[in-house]
Each structure stands twice: as structure tokens, then as C-alpha cells.
Design a protein around this motif. Structure first.
Motif, PDB file in Angstrom:
ATOM      1  N   HIS A   1      59.983  93.542  26.595  1.00  0.00           N
ATOM      2  CA  HIS A   1      59.439  92.227  26.214  1.00  0.00           C
ATOM      3  C   HIS A   1      58.677  91.600  27.380  1.00  0.00           C
ATOM      4  N   CYS A   2      57.616  90.870  27.038  1.00  0.00           N
ATOM      5  CA  CYS A   2      56.798  90.158  28.026  1.00  0.00           C
ATOM      6  C   CYS A   2      56.885  88.658  27.765  1.00  0.00           C
ATOM      7  N   MET A   3      56.981  87.870  28.841  1.00  0.00           N
ATOM      8  CA  MET A   3      57.135  86.415  28.751  1.00  0.00           C
ATOM      9  C   MET A   3      56.323  85.749  29.859  1.00  0.00           C
ATOM     10  N   VAL A   4      56.431  84.425  29.930  1.00  0.00           N
ATOM     11  CA  VAL A   4      55.700  83.673  30.949  1.00  0.00           C
ATOM     12  C   VAL A   4      56.654  82.748  31.693  1.00  0.00           C
ATOM     13  N   LEU A   5      56.720  82.920  32.996  1.00  0.00           N
ATOM     14  CA  LEU A   5      57.511  82.037  33.846  1.00  0.00           C
ATOM     15  C   LEU A   5      56.724  80.751  34.080  1.00  0.00           C
ATOM     16  N   ILE A   6      57.317  79.600  33.707  1.00  0.00           N
ATOM     17  CA  ILE A   6      56.600  78.329  33.845  1.00  0.00           C
ATOM     18  C   ILE A   6      57.356  77.307  34.699  1.00  0.00           C
ATOM     19  N   GLY A   7      58.548  77.681  35.196  1.00  0.00           N
ATOM     20  CA  GLY A   7      59.272  76.731  36.030  1.00  0.00           C
ATOM     21  C   GLY A   7      60.678  77.194  36.327  1.00  0.00           C
ATOM     22  N   TYR A   8      61.447  76.303  36.962  1.00  0.00           N
ATOM     23  CA  TYR A   8      62.823  76.626  37.300  1.00  0.00           C
ATOM     24  C   TYR A   8      63.593  75.359  37.630  1.00  0.00           C
ATOM     25  N   THR A   9      64.908  75.460  37.541  1.00  0.00           N
ATOM     26  CA  THR A   9      65.821  74.420  38.015  1.00  0.00           C
ATOM     27  C   THR A   9      66.647  75.056  39.130  1.00  0.00           C
ATOM     28  N   GLU A  10      67.712  74.387  39.545  1.00  0.00           N
ATOM     29  CA  GLU A  10      68.561  74.963  40.588  1.00  0.00           C
ATOM     30  C   GLU A  10      69.246  76.242  40.118  1.00  0.00           C
ATOM     31  N   ASP A  11      69.552  76.319  38.809  1.00  0.00           N
ATOM     32  CA  ASP A  11      70.349  77.443  38.304  1.00  0.00           C
ATOM     33  C   ASP A  11      69.626  78.336  37.312  1.00  0.00           C
ATOM     34  N   THR A  12      68.477  77.889  36.783  1.00  0.00           N
ATOM     35  CA  THR A  12      67.821  78.623  35.706  1.00  0.00           C
ATOM     36  C   THR A  12      66.334  78.798  35.961  1.00  0.00           C
ATOM     37  N   TYR A  13      65.759  79.754  35.221  1.00  0.00           N
ATOM     38  CA  TYR A  13      64.311  79.896  35.141  1.00  0.00           C
ATOM     39  C   TYR A  13      63.864  79.374  33.784  1.00  0.00           C
ATOM     40  N   ILE A  14      62.741  78.656  33.768  1.00  0.00           N
ATOM     41  CA  ILE A  14      62.177  78.119  32.525  1.00  0.00           C
ATOM     42  C   ILE A  14      61.046  79.040  32.079  1.00  0.00           C
ATOM     43  N   ILE A  15      61.121  79.490  30.836  1.00  0.00           N
ATOM     44  CA  ILE A  15      60.241  80.563  30.357  1.00  0.00           C
ATOM     45  C   ILE A  15      59.589  80.169  29.033  1.00  0.00           C
ATOM     46  N   ALA A  16      58.300  80.449  28.916  1.00  0.00           N
ATOM     47  CA  ALA A  16      57.603  80.368  27.630  1.00  0.00           C
ATOM     48  C   ALA A  16      57.729  81.743  26.980  1.00  0.00           C
ATOM     49  N   ASP A  17      58.549  81.832  25.954  1.00  0.00           N
ATOM     50  CA  ASP A  17      58.881  83.107  25.319  1.00  0.00           C
ATOM     51  C   ASP A  17      58.169  83.200  23.968  1.00  0.00           C
ATOM     52  N   PRO A  18      57.286  84.194  23.780  1.00  0.00           N
ATOM     53  CA  PRO A  18      56.558  84.342  22.505  1.00  0.00           C
ATOM     54  C   PRO A  18      57.457  84.564  21.294  1.00  0.00           C
ATOM     55  N   LEU A  19      58.724  84.927  21.526  1.00  0.00           N
ATOM     56  CA  LEU A  19      59.650  85.116  20.418  1.00  0.00           C
ATOM     57  C   LEU A  19      60.427  83.848  20.062  1.00  0.00           C
ATOM     58  N   GLN A  20      60.637  82.949  21.059  1.00  0.00           N
ATOM     59  CA  GLN A  20      61.554  81.832  20.834  1.00  0.00           C
ATOM     60  C   GLN A  20      60.963  80.451  21.075  1.00  0.00           C
ATOM     61  N   GLY A  21      60.103  80.327  22.063  1.00  0.00           N
ATOM     62  CA  GLY A  21      59.629  79.022  22.490  1.00  0.00           C
ATOM     63  C   GLY A  21      59.939  78.826  23.962  1.00  0.00           C
TER      64      GLY A  21
END
Length: 259
Positions: A215-235
Motif C-alpha cells: 500500500h502507498c500513502m502520504v505522510l502529512i504530519g505527526y504528533t509526539e506519538d503518532t504519524y498523520i497520514i492521508a490514506d487513499p483507502l481510509q482518509g
């Protein structure tokens, strides 16, 4: 006397004709400029008046170490691959990035017109997409294919950006691009679940192993504990940092940045 008047009249006619011709020429020239200006405004590339927007960066920009940032999220619109492109996560992710950068391109057009495709079982994923993203039975493509797709499109529309293959980078090294306002395409697995070897082909005397849940996705940000991702399957989704980095490493550390 009569002959002299005729000459004066002739000269006056010539002068009037000259001014009429000059005015007509200028009028046509202005129309051409208006037409050219109108066409230029209708091109597929949207002019952007500012750098890509970052929603929140909670520390000073001088700090280069991503650990100094608490939360970063780029103002990115997600695009879902379904229903048109059931296996088109790569080209949909590319569309997300291009749209963010100001290019008005549709995922289906990008796939149909710019994504190279090849026959299943005879195509190396570094050379072309295996199958067609419109088909549920298709497979996918690796980073080099999407780099070429992006640059072919950008060349066609005379864009000001260029796509770079950042594969083999450590995942944390990709965060500097997000800090600078550029989303990053990367490869992992669907829903960050375990991938596993599935289909295998011999292509040009090389064994090509495909992995399920590729699967391919887009990294668009992060917090202290997580990565925020634009996922073509989920949002727009968030995943634990260690899990994302693990899946990224398992799928060969593939990444693309366009700037």
C-alpha cells in the motif's frame, strides 16, 4: 488649381488610411494578447500565491530536529482511490500530493494518461504498474514508476516542481520535508497490518516477490506519538510511530518527495 486640390485630397486619403491601418493593426494585436492571456489562465496548472500551508508548528522554525516540534499537520485534502481505482493507491497518493501543490489533476486522468502499465507476470514493478489500477486483480508499482509518472506530468504542464526518489531514507529523515511544508509519499501496508509474501514471478531472469497488503500513502504530519497520514483507502488517519516505521522498513523503505 484643380490638379493641386486632387493631390491634397489624395494625400489626405493616404493619411487617413495609414491611421486606420495602424489602429486596426493595434486592435488585432490587443485581441491576440487577450486571447493568449485567457488561454494561459485556463491551463491545467493552478497558480499558487504562497508556499504550501502548514496548519500548526508549535516551536521555532530554526530547530531542525523533528523532535523539537510537538505537532505538525499539513493542510492536505485526502482523495479516496475507490471506487474508480481499486488498486490505485500509488497514483491516488500522487494525486493528493499534486493537488496540494496546486496542480488541478484528477486521479483517473493521471492514471490513464501518465502511469505506465504492463502485463501481469511480465512486468517489473520498478518499470511499470503491474496491471491496471482500474482492475481489482491488478497489483501495483514501486517508487521509480511513480517518480517517472510525476515528472512526466510536471513536464507536460510545465510545472515548477520536480519529483525525487527518496527511497532508502530513514523514515525520520523524511520529516524534514513535512516540516518545510511538503507531504511525502511512502509505501507500507493496508491498515498497517502485517504484510506477507504472495505472488512470485520470474522477470528477465530476476525473481520478483510481491507482498500482500502492499500500500502507498502520504505522510502529512505527526504528533509526539503518532504519524498523520492521508490514506487513499481510509482518509486522514493516525498510527503509532513505531508501527509506521516498521511497515515502511518491511516494504523496502520506498518514498517520494515533490518540491
Amino acid at each position: 488649381m484643380k490638379q493641386k486640390r486632387s493631390r491634397v485630397t489624395y494625400v489626405l486619403i493616404l493619411i487617413v488610411m495609414f491611421f486606420l491601418f495602424t489602429f486596426l493593426h493595434y486592435f488585432i494585436y490587443r485581441i491576440k494578447l487577450e486571447v493568449i492571456d485567457y488561454i494561459s489562465q485556463q491551463t491545467i496548472v493552478k497558480e499558487i500565491e504562497h508556499e504550501p500551508e502548514v496548519i500548526s508548528i508549535l516551536v521555532e522554525r530554526e530547530e531542525l530536529d523533528y523532535n523539537h516540534f510537538k505537532t505538525v499537520q499539513l493542510n492536505t485534502e485526502n482523495i479516496l482511490q475507490n471506487p474508480e481505482l481499486p488498486t490505485g493507491c500509488e497514483v491516488t497518493s500522487l494525486t493528493i500530493v499534486l493537488n496540494y501543490l496546486g496542480y488541478d489533476i484528477d486521479k483517473v486522468l493521471l492514471s490513464d494518461l501518465f502511469l505506465p502499465k504492463g502485463e501481469i507476470g511480465k512486468t517489473h514493478p520498478n518499470k511499470a504498474f503491474i496491471g491496471n489500477p482500474r482492475d481489482k486483480s491488478a497489483y501495483g508499482a514501486n517508487a521509480p514508476v511513480l517518480v517517472n509518472t510525476a515528472n512526466d506530468y510536471l513536464k507536460y504542464v510545465q510545472g515548477k516542481h520536480y519529483a525525487y526518489n527518496m527511497s532508502s531514507s530513514e523514515f525520520t529523515d523524511l520529516l524534514k520535508y513535512v516540516n518545510d511544508g511538503y507531504p511525502v509519499m511512502f509505501w507500507g501496508t493496508m491498515y498497517m497490518k502485517d504484510g506477507y509474501p504472495s505472488t512470485k514471478w520470474i522477470i528477465d531472469n530476476e525473481t520478483v516477490q510481491w507482498y500482500a497488503r502492499f500500500h502507498c500513502m502520504v505522510l502529512i504530519g505527526y504528533t509526539e506519538d503518532t504519524y498523520i497520514i492521508a490514506d487513499p483507502l481510509q482518509g486522514i488517519v493516525e498510527y503509532d510511530k513505531d508501527l509506521v516505521e516498521k511497515r515502511y522498513n518491511e516494504l523496502g523503505k520506498q518514498a517520494i518527495v515533490i518540491y
